[in-house]
Write a protein that holds these residues in place. Sequence first.
Motif, PDB file in Angstrom:
ATOM      1  N   PRO A   1       3.000  -5.653  -3.689  1.00  0.00           N
ATOM      2  CA  PRO A   1       2.494  -5.251  -2.373  1.00  0.00           C
ATOM      3  C   PRO A   1       3.328  -4.119  -1.819  1.00  0.00           C
ATOM      4  CG  PRO A   1       3.128  -7.565  -2.428  1.00  0.00           C
ATOM      5  CD  PRO A   1       3.636  -6.960  -3.662  1.00  0.00           C
ATOM      6  N   SER A   2       2.709  -3.340  -0.980  1.00  0.00           N
ATOM      7  CA  SER A   2       3.420  -2.187  -0.430  1.00  0.00           C
ATOM      8  C   SER A   2       4.150  -2.604   0.834  1.00  0.00           C
ATOM      9  CB  SER A   2       2.454  -1.062  -0.150  1.00  0.00           C
ATOM     10  OG  SER A   2       1.364  -1.549   0.565  1.00  0.00           O
TER      11      SER A   2
ATOM     12  N   ASN B   1       5.250  -2.832   4.447  1.00  0.00           N
ATOM     13  CA  ASN B   1       4.601  -2.399   5.671  1.00  0.00           C
ATOM     14  C   ASN B   1       5.557  -2.257   6.821  1.00  0.00           C
ATOM     15  OD1 ASN B   1       2.003  -2.220   4.796  1.00  0.00           O
ATOM     16  ND2 ASN B   1       1.668  -4.405   4.966  1.00  0.00           N
TER      17      ASN B   1
ATOM     18  N   ILE C   1       8.569  -8.622  -1.242  1.00  0.00           N
ATOM     19  CA  ILE C   1       8.614  -7.166  -1.163  1.00  0.00           C
ATOM     20  C   ILE C   1      10.051  -6.674  -1.137  1.00  0.00           C
ATOM     21  CG2 ILE C   1       7.982  -5.216   0.258  1.00  0.00           C
ATOM     22  CD1 ILE C   1       5.551  -6.536   1.050  1.00  0.00           C
TER      23      ILE C   1
ATOM     24  N   ILE D   1      11.392  -4.915   8.181  1.00  0.00           N
ATOM     25  CA  ILE D   1      11.955  -6.006   7.404  1.00  0.00           C
ATOM     26  C   ILE D   1      10.801  -6.790   6.817  1.00  0.00           C
ATOM     27  CG2 ILE D   1      13.325  -8.100   7.488  1.00  0.00           C
ATOM     28  CD1 ILE D   1      14.941  -6.966   9.611  1.00  0.00           C
TER      29      ILE D   1
END
Lengths: 89, 226
Positions: free
Chosen positions: B32-33, B35, B43, B38
């Motif tokens: 996942p990228s 966003n 991620i 924190i």
Amino acid sequence: MASSLPVKEMKLMDVKLGELPSWILMRDFTPKAITGEIQRGYYRYYKYLYARALGKGGIAGISMVLAAYGLFNYYSYKELKHEQLCKYH
Amino acid sequence: MNENLFASFATPTMMGLPIVILIVMFPSILFPSPNRLINNRLISLQQWLVQLTSKQMLAIHNHKGQTWALMLMSLILFIGSTNLLGLLPHSFTPTTQLSMNLGMAIPLWAGTVITGFRHKTKASLAHFLPQGTPIPLIPMLVIIETISLFIQPMALAVRLTANITAGHLLMHLIGGATLALMNITTSVALITFIILILLTILEFAVALIQAYVFTLLVSLYLHDNT
């Protein structure tokens, strides 16, 4: 089976079982609507991965994805019948 | 049994639809990228790993070579994740197909060679002749160096294909042997141990990506800088 509203506007939980095929066919099949559905499902599922507030963003989310992937591969192979345990192949 | 052995390398179709595209695109879901400032644990872990790897890998390049950072990092992530996902039971590994590895190797290698030729023509042509060779040997050595240059993309692709395919085949074979022996003897324990060890070693398929990207990177380095 009587239903209070026309089938189109009911949420899934209100649809009676016999009306399910017609409910599915009544949904929008435009690409925009389909991407909307996929996004909503995505965000609902990814609370398992993104649950930092709950303190539990651990291994559970990604192992669910991997297990689903494994099952998907299991069911998409036709040569499974060759791999059954039998004495002579 | 023989047909079954190679059947897992056929491109998967479900009811006639080629789902190989879905399987190639599947590892992208697992990264996942980021966003937020924190992020969650997954991620953050991936970000840390990517930063570690990229610092290690781009340290030897100069400014021009470091523009390839995105390409190299996505390459290592893709090959690593597809190889690791292929270790799950019944899954299809796209990197066992030579077609895909050639499709990755040839454009990247050609990019490095063409970059070298465009910006430093004399220096990259000078690679064909190592320093200090005796004069009678020069023509032969130029031919040899040319051949070794053109064999680089083939070597990259075939190395990856052969390693992954051989590992998968070995696992199939040894697993089948274990199942066949289970009714007969308890030398099964020994064979399952061999399977376990083989699987652990094969899980260093990740090391293979390391090999892939590293050789690509060495080639890039040599072509850009000398």
